[in-house]
Design a protein around this motif. Structure first.
Motif, PDB file in Angstrom:
ATOM      1  N   TYR A   1      12.202   3.998  -3.726  1.00 48.21           N
ATOM      2  CA  TYR A   1      11.113   4.735  -2.934  1.00 48.21           C
ATOM      3  C   TYR A   1      10.019   5.255  -3.695  1.00 48.21           C
ATOM      4  N   LYS A   2      10.315   5.608  -4.797  1.00 49.04           N
ATOM      5  CA  LYS A   2       9.402   6.075  -5.782  1.00 49.04           C
ATOM      6  C   LYS A   2       8.153   5.023  -6.107  1.00 49.04           C
ATOM      7  N   GLU A   3       8.999   3.749  -6.237  1.00 51.01           N
ATOM      8  CA  GLU A   3       8.447   2.640  -6.792  1.00 51.01           C
ATOM      9  C   GLU A   3       7.281   2.132  -5.488  1.00 51.01           C
ATOM     10  N   LEU A   4       8.065   2.202  -4.498  1.00 49.92           N
ATOM     11  CA  LEU A   4       7.270   1.979  -3.031  1.00 49.92           C
ATOM     12  C   LEU A   4       6.172   2.960  -2.806  1.00 49.92           C
ATOM     13  N   ASN A   5       6.246   4.272  -3.041  1.00 50.81           N
ATOM     14  CA  ASN A   5       5.210   4.988  -2.774  1.00 50.81           C
ATOM     15  C   ASN A   5       4.149   4.980  -3.823  1.00 50.81           C
ATOM     16  N   ALA A   6       4.334   4.866  -4.968  1.00 55.78           N
ATOM     17  CA  ALA A   6       3.380   4.641  -5.812  1.00 55.78           C
ATOM     18  C   ALA A   6       2.601   3.504  -5.469  1.00 55.78           C
ATOM     19  N   PHE A   7       3.217   2.153  -5.202  1.00 55.49           N
ATOM     20  CA  PHE A   7       2.581   1.177  -4.828  1.00 55.49           C
ATOM     21  C   PHE A   7       1.676   1.179  -3.470  1.00 55.49           C
ATOM     22  N   LEU A   8       2.165   1.872  -2.460  1.00 57.40           N
ATOM     23  CA  LEU A   8       1.248   2.170  -1.428  1.00 57.40           C
ATOM     24  C   LEU A   8       0.172   3.072  -1.658  1.00 57.40           C
ATOM     25  N   THR A   9       0.366   3.802  -2.299  1.00 59.03           N
ATOM     26  CA  THR A   9      -0.780   5.086  -2.681  1.00 59.03           C
ATOM     27  C   THR A   9      -1.608   4.686  -3.800  1.00 59.03           C
ATOM     28  N   ASP A  10      -1.264   4.076  -4.695  1.00 58.43           N
ATOM     29  CA  ASP A  10      -2.294   3.596  -5.755  1.00 58.43           C
ATOM     30  C   ASP A  10      -2.837   2.201  -5.569  1.00 58.43           C
ATOM     31  N   GLU A  11      -2.208   1.414  -4.908  1.00 61.59           N
ATOM     32  CA  GLU A  11      -2.616  -0.143  -4.830  1.00 61.59           C
ATOM     33  C   GLU A  11      -2.998  -0.467  -3.406  1.00 61.59           C
ATOM     34  N   TYR A  12      -2.178  -0.321  -2.467  1.00 60.48           N
ATOM     35  CA  TYR A  12      -2.183  -0.785  -1.007  1.00 60.48           C
ATOM     36  C   TYR A  12      -3.196  -0.064  -0.329  1.00 60.48           C
ATOM     37  N   LEU A  13      -3.085   1.237  -0.306  1.00 55.71           N
ATOM     38  CA  LEU A  13      -4.081   1.870   0.441  1.00 55.71           C
ATOM     39  C   LEU A  13      -5.371   1.848   0.153  1.00 55.71           C
ATOM     40  N   PRO A  14      -6.051   1.565  -1.029  1.00 56.46           N
ATOM     41  CA  PRO A  14      -7.223   1.414  -1.318  1.00 56.46           C
ATOM     42  C   PRO A  14      -7.871   0.018  -0.866  1.00 56.46           C
ATOM     43  N   ALA A  15      -6.753  -0.794  -0.777  1.00 51.52           N
ATOM     44  CA  ALA A  15      -7.352  -2.292  -0.064  1.00 51.52           C
ATOM     45  C   ALA A  15      -7.078  -2.367   1.176  1.00 51.52           C
ATOM     46  N   CYS A  16      -6.410  -1.326   1.977  1.00 51.43           N
ATOM     47  CA  CYS A  16      -6.570  -1.275   3.348  1.00 51.43           C
ATOM     48  C   CYS A  16      -7.741  -1.329   4.063  1.00 51.43           C
ATOM     49  N   ARG A  17      -7.620  -1.862   5.347  1.00 51.89           N
ATOM     50  CA  ARG A  17      -8.995  -2.236   5.986  1.00 51.89           C
ATOM     51  C   ARG A  17      -9.276  -0.921   6.919  1.00 51.89           C
ATOM     52  N   ASP A  18     -10.616  -0.906   7.258  1.00 48.79           N
ATOM     53  CA  ASP A  18     -11.236   0.218   8.050  1.00 48.79           C
ATOM     54  C   ASP A  18     -11.337  -0.268   9.510  1.00 48.79           C
ATOM     55  N   THR A  19     -11.122  -1.330   9.846  1.00 52.53           N
ATOM     56  CA  THR A  19     -10.995  -1.954  11.205  1.00 52.53           C
ATOM     57  C   THR A  19      -9.618  -1.631  11.733  1.00 52.53           C
ATOM     58  N   ASP A  20      -9.658  -1.918  12.938  1.00 53.73           N
ATOM     59  CA  ASP A  20      -8.375  -1.593  13.830  1.00 53.73           C
ATOM     60  C   ASP A  20      -7.502  -2.654  14.563  1.00 53.73           C
ATOM     61  N   GLY A  21      -8.137  -3.696  14.671  1.00 57.12           N
ATOM     62  CA  GLY A  21      -7.589  -4.757  15.528  1.00 57.12           C
ATOM     63  C   GLY A  21      -7.469  -6.070  14.847  1.00 57.12           C
ATOM     64  N   LEU A  22      -6.475  -7.052  15.603  1.00 61.64           N
ATOM     65  CA  LEU A  22      -6.313  -8.393  15.013  1.00 61.64           C
ATOM     66  C   LEU A  22      -7.659  -9.268  14.967  1.00 61.64           C
TER      67      LEU A  22
END
Length: 605
Positions: A257-278
């Motif tokens: 869970y710590k590994e997943l949290n670190a990945f989501l916080t540090d790597e994935y979240l910055p790469a996520c999109r600001d748009t909402d739909g398909l």
């Protein structure tokens, strides 16, 4: 809402049912029942948690890594095989009931085979140029990490009655860790290709993951089963199991869970999109049409569904105006919505137990009239239960079916994060939807139906299951409730909520609506709180097309009832009609309509 492991849905797509070619005389090598049995063994194997839910325990120690390449290739191979097998039978060789079941199986195999022809997760060489949902495997609602946590507490469908059960759960968690590893790998591929979640959804997921990090062992949800041993386990074995669970949590699960949290916080979240739909993903329009077909079993397009939604919103608004006037409120509907959200008379409870008792009282009232509408009722019982604390804040009311053997009753889960602010406006309609005669009737009857092959007992085709439950909400007056205009308005509010889904789901994913525009539209047209509406809109963002199934299914069942009433006149029997809807399990709408049309003809003879 019926709780199921829906996450495989994104790799399933629609294809129309077709007649199977007739085989030459004398070439059948085995009865169709053997094919059905083999198919169900396959389905249990590819979705072992669903097998556990259905009461089959051979799979209690595994979780399918449904986003892995090997898993998807296995599906492709087996669905091809089963389509070839049922192609050897036609309606002249098997009974009418078996033929209907075979056509449902054909439908299932066809859409799922077409689904696994989706990208093989290797973005460089997809078979179809569609966004791969295997690259977005975790989200803030109805996701595997949430369902595993629900199982972990020992009060859900995962059994904890023996030493074997306790060891099975640890083995299942080993597979869960493998799934998390694969999920991280797939999300990294998604980051490279731009197939990522909206940032707002990832932000909602982070607290869920963090809730299992740095939790005192005694408070950790995954440790609870060894704090509540059943009778019959020795002190020595209890100590061994406690030690095993402690080691697993501290050495494997918490670090993961710590590994997943670190990945989501540090790597994935910055790469996520600001748009909402398909619409904002590669080939989003094609993907959304794919999902519309999957979830509605129709060929309707997004524009048609959007217009239908607008029409239903207008119709229901007129009914709401009439009830508002009957109550004596002089302002407009929006002001009336606001007054309902804060009406203390609709918040009479001080303890969660009082809310549960309130639903039990609704059950008692409905029981007085249920025989007037149904001659087919289930044997299984059910319980009303408060939703677990770890997911209560963001959960919706839901129904979890009991086990097939009756050892575990169905459960109607009600989230009650704050009893004093719990608003009872929708409770009669909610009970009709989730319990009787909604999900509890339909799903229990399906499991108890000995004329159905076993693979159809747990089948949960959303457009049928949710369509039936929404139709069930409309039966309140016939069942002696909705005598309070506020409760009838609550029913209209719930129907409006499903009509709005047709508008906002298509708006977000096909018409470029923002999350904020969808929230504003919902606030303008329904009585839900802003907090609840935000959670709903974000649900539609995470699960495109799924929310369309409710209203599309309900409208079809209501249309079929009206057709039968007009055709049969005084010979129409509502109890027989409901039996015809419920006695064949979950059906694609095209098969349901064909069945009812044939029944009408038979009644006219």
């Amino acid at each position: 809402m019926y709780r199921t492991l829906w996450f495989l849905a994104f790799i399933f797509v629609f294809n129309s049912c077709k007649e199977t070619p007739k085989q030459d005389e004398g070439k059948l090598t085995r009865p169709i029942s053997e094919v059905f049995a083999e198919f169900y063994d396959f389905k249990k194997g590819i979705n072992p948690i669903e097998a556990t839910k259905a009461g089959y325990h051979d799979y209690n120690d595994t979780i399918a890594n449904y986003i892995s390449d090997d898993y998807i290739l296995h599906l492709k191979d087996r669905y091809t095989y089963f389509l070839e097998e049922i192609g050897k039978y036609d309606s002249t060789q098997i009974s009418a009931a078996d033929y209907m079941s075979m056509r449902v199986m054909e439908w299932d195999c066809t859409i799922k085979l077409e689904g696994v022809m989706n990208p093989m997760v290797t973005v460089a060489s997809p078979i179809y140029d569609l966004p791969s949902f295997e690259l977005m495997p975790l989200f803030q609602i109805q996701s595997l990490h949430l369902y595993v946590a629900q199982l972990a507490g020992g009060t859900s469908v995962q059994p904890f009655k023996s030493i074997e059960d306790y060891n099975n759960w640890l083995s299942r968690l080993e597979d869960y860790i493998t799934f998390i590893d694969t999920a991280i790998e797939k999300m990294k591929v998604g980051m490279e290709s731009g197939v990522v979640l909206p940032k707002v959804l990832t932000l909602k997921m982070l607290p869920q993951v963090r809730s299992f990090i740095d939790v005192p062992l005694e408070e950790n949800l995954f440790f609870q089963p060894v704090l509540n041993f059943p009778d019959g386990i020795s002190d020595v074995d209890m100590d061994i199991l406690k030690s095993n669970y402690e080691d697993f949590i501290q050495e494997k699960l918490s670090p993961k869970y710590k590994e997943l949290n670190a990945f989501l916080t540090d790597e994935y979240l910055p790469a996520c999109r600001d748009t909402d739909g398909l619409l904002d993903l590669p080939n989003g329009n094609e993907t959304y049409q794919y999902l519309i077909k999957l979830h509605t079993t129709t060929n309707m397009n997004a524009d048609e569904i959007h217009e239908l939604g607008l029409s239903e919103v207008a119709r229901i608004s007129k009914e709401m105006e009439a009830i508002k006037n009957e109550i004596g409120f002089t302002g407009n509907l929006k002001l009336f919505f606001n007054s309902l959200r804060n009406n203390k008379e609709l918040m009479p409870f001080s303890k969660p137990e009082e809310v549960i008792e309130h639903f039990n009282n609704i059950n008692d009232r409905i029981a007085l009239s249920i025989d007037s509408l149904f001659n087919l009722t289930p044997k299984a019982g059910f319980n009303v239960r408060r939703t677990e604390a770890f997911r209560e804040a963001s959960a919706s009311a839901e129904y979890v079916p009991g086990s097939k053997d009756g050892s575990r009753a169905g459960i109607f889960y009600v989230p009650i994060p704050d009893a004093k602010s719990y608003n009872m406006l929708h409770d009669e309609a909610l009970f009709l939807h989730e319990a009787i005669p909604g999900h509890h009737f339909q799903l229990s009857l399906q499991q108890e139906n000995t004329s159905l092959p076993e693979f159809l007992h747990p089948e949960s085709m959303g457009v049928f299951v949710e369509g039936w439950a929404l139709y069930a909400e409309s039966l309140g007056k016939e069942l002696g409730i909705y005598t309070d205009p506020y409760q009838y308005f609550g029913m209209l509010s719930m129907e409006m909520h499903r009509a709005i889904r047709l508008v906002v789901d298509t708006g977000i994913h096909a018409k470029g609506w923002s999350r904020e525009k969808a929230i504003a539209y919902s606030l303008e047209n329904e009585a839900e709180s802003e907090e609840s509406i935000i959670a709903e809109i974000e649900r539609y963002m995470a699960t495109p097309g799924q929310a369309l199934s409710y209203k599309i299914g309900q409208l079809k069942i209501r249309q079929l009832r009206t057709k039968a009433e007009k055709a049969l006149g005084d010979n129409f029997n509502i109890r027989d009609f409901h039996s015809q809807i419920l006695n064949s399990g979950s059906l694609p709408l095209i098969l349901l309509e064909e069945k009812i049309d044939n029944w009408i003809v038979q009644q006219e003879m």
